[in-house]
Scaffold this motif. Structure first.
Motif, short mmCIF file in Angstrom:
data_model
loop_
_atom_site.label_atom_id
_atom_site.label_comp_id
_atom_site.label_asym_id
_atom_site.label_seq_id
_atom_site.Cartn_x
_atom_site.Cartn_y
_atom_site.Cartn_z
N GLU A 138 10.52 -19.74 42.01
CA GLU A 138 10.23 -20.21 42.90
C GLU A 138 10.92 -19.01 44.29
O GLU A 138 10.93 -18.90 45.24
N ASN A 139 11.95 -18.49 44.14
CA ASN A 139 13.34 -16.93 44.47
C ASN A 139 11.64 -15.27 44.87
O ASN A 139 12.92 -14.74 45.00
N SER A 188 7.18 -8.69 46.10
CA SER A 188 8.51 -8.11 45.70
C SER A 188 7.79 -7.88 44.15
O SER A 188 8.38 -6.73 43.88
N HIS A 189 7.04 -8.38 43.30
CA HIS A 189 6.27 -7.78 42.32
C HIS A 189 5.45 -6.59 42.92
O HIS A 189 5.48 -6.29 41.74
N HIS A 193 13.33 -9.47 39.80
CA HIS A 193 13.53 -11.32 40.03
C HIS A 193 13.31 -11.55 38.66
O HIS A 193 11.95 -10.59 37.33
N ARG A 194 14.00 -13.18 37.88
CA ARG A 194 13.29 -13.44 36.90
C ARG A 194 11.80 -13.34 36.47
O ARG A 194 11.24 -14.33 37.20
#
Length: 532
Positions: free
Chosen positions: A59-60, A65-66, A126-127
């Motif tokens: 969710e973050n 971003s990817h 991020h994860r």
């Protein structure tokens, strides 16, 4: 002379990794499929993929971003539109996998809702790595293989080694050619056969076995790249060969990989004296992109005159390590190494071919009805350096996009001819020791001269040796009976030449291509394209 055995099908898929299996399952409701594998159906690079698949389920996190992370790791030469295309379609392809019965690791959040357990790897902010403990590839391959073997429209032929594509002139497009099948070497019966098809999909994987040290299985010999090149397809970016930082350094193991997820869960890279070194090279420490980590390891090993560095996760609890990395823990114990107690000796090894056969976003090549998906293809997704766990994602999305395109355009496919004979029938056998000697020589040349760090003079030296080997291969192939080792050598020599030519054309250091003559990168750059 006996007539060559010929098989007929709507679609031929060469390769049994995740891309080939996924495409077969997506197409099998509409067409008759033959899927061939040069070894057992599960012997492929996908099967040994430990880490996972990158996709946004946090969710973050965000698609944007990817995309940004992928472009950054690719060092400005990714095709942005392709990066956006693949990542934007990632979630529905993951959902398709779930529908096929693949179960990714789950966890419970604070409000007790089940969600994917995500890990983090190099270059990711991020994860976002979905996984099945530390044997994701094996889990996916096994489930997809079971579905493929049960499907009435998919016919699997193991130990079928593709030799060359069969192409002819076509009037579908002016001055174009169309693929109508392939010659194959039936390993079991030691004979040449023909498979005729209306559509042919190359899903043959990469070419990391050109190197002396590789994490890949023996089948990764660049077959699809070499065959497509000989048939007239362009290739690109073959100078970008990714070396994985953490291959086990042990006399009894030559290609066992220790997944990047170990570093994602906190493992350190250390010198022999127990000191960490990545903090001296990048602010992201062990989670810097692979090109940076490998160069740092290479520099430290040369500076200290040692053969390896060490991977250490012993500061984590034994239960944590065994839960998250059961496969690696078990395998290391076979070598007398305990992941919960020991620092594990590691070295870089050839891992992934970032370049390949040029395709569009549907996997279409320069030849009509010939598709290439997965590691064999150059899509523009990876640029100068592949971000961890983006490879299986590319496989899944291109299996989907190529299948959709085939389904939507089949009404334009012409029928296939009913007769064709193989053009090289020989009687003499070649001594297999000669082939193995030339193959070992090739791998050593590529490791020494086209490795982590290169120079122009070293590349030219290697190219001269490759050209001499090409002459020998031409003689072998003209005079002697076909064998699997001869076919592998032929393809590896061809791909090695293409890799070196790409490297000589790129007069800059960027990502996975580090050349001492040109230590900096251009402000503006693009793919390195070779035209047959």
């Amino acid at each position: 002379m006996n007539k060559t055995i010929c098989h007929y099908t709507d679609i031929l898929i060469i390769g049994s990794g995740i891309s080939g299996l996924s495409a077969a399952l997506r197409l099998a409701s509409f067409y008759k499929i033959i899927l061939i594998s040069k070894n057992k159906i599960n012997e492929c690079a996908s099967y040994y993929a430990q880490g996972g698949i990158a996709s946004v389920f946090n969710e973050n996190d965000s698609i944007e971003s990817h995309i940004k992370d992928t472009l950054n790791v690719g060092l400005d030469i990714c095709e942005k539109s392709i990066v956006e295309f693949i990542i934007s379609n990632s979630q529905k392809c993951i959902q398709w996998l779930a529908e096929q019965g693949i179960s990714f690791d789950m966890e419970y959040n604070s409000i007790n809702k089940n969600k994917y357990h995500l890990t983090k790897e190099g270059g990711h902010s991020h994860r976002r790595i979905l996984h099945c403990t530390d044997f994701t590839g094996k889990e996916i391959e096994t489930k997809l293989i079971n579905l493929v073997l049960k499907h009435k429209n998919i016919f699997v032929k193991e130990f079928f080694n593709a030799i060359d594509l069969i192409v002819k002139k076509t009037y579908i497009k002016e001055n174009n050619r169309i693929v109508i099948g392939t010659y194959v070497w039936n390993i079991q019966f030691k004979r040449v056969e023909i498979i005729k098809s209306k559509i042919l999909i190359l899903a043959t994987g990469g070419a990391s076995k050109v190197y002396k040290y590789s994490t890949n299985p023996d089948i990764s010999t660049g077959d699809g790249i070499a065959m497509a090149w000989r048939a007239g397809c362009r290739v690109a970016n073959l100078e970008f060969n990714q070396f994985h930082p953490t291959c086990l350094f042990h006399k009894q193991s030559h290609n066992f990989l220790l997944t990047e997820a170990l570093r994602g869960e906190g493992a350190y890279l250390k010198r022999y004296d127990g000191t960490r070194f990545m903090k001296e090279y990048d602010s992201r420490y062990e989670l810097a992109p692979r090109d940076i980590v490998v160069l740092a390891m290479n520099k430290e090993m040369n500076r200290l005159g040692v053969n390896c560095m060490y991977l250490d996760i012993t500061h984590k609890s034994s239960d944590f390590i065994k839960k998250h990395f059961p496969g690696i823990y078990k395998k290391l114990m076979e070598f007398g190494l305990d992941l919960t107690k020991d620092s594990i000796p590691v070295v870089p090894a050839a891992h992934y071919t970032c370049g390949g056969v040029i395709v569009n976003k549907f996997g279409m090549t320069d030849i009509e009805n010939l598709y290439a998906i997965g590691e064999v293809a150059y899509t523009g997704f990876h640029g100068a350096n592949r971000m961890a766990s983006n490879s299986l994602l590319e496989c899944l999305v291109y299996a989907w996009s190529s299948s959709e395109n085939i389904i939507n355009t089949t009404k334009y496919i012409i029928d296939i001819e009913k007769s064709l004979d193989f053009y090289k029938i020989k009687k003499k056998n070649i001594n297999d020791d000669i082939i193995k000697h030339d193959l070992n020589n090739l791998k050593l040349i590529m490791w020494d001269h086209m490795g982590v760090v290169r120079t122009t003079s070293s590349l030219k030296y290697a190219l001269n040796h490759i050209n001499l080997l090409k002459q020998k291969i031409f003689f072998y192939y003209s005079e002697f009976k076909i064998s699997s080792n001869l076919l592998d050598l032929r393809n590896l020599v061809q791909v090695s030449e293409l890799m070196i030519r790409c490297a000589l054309n790129r007069k800059e250091s960027r990502g996975l291509h580090h050349i001492l003559d040109y230590p900096t990168k251009f402000k503006i750059s693009g793919p390195t394209i070779l035209i047959p």
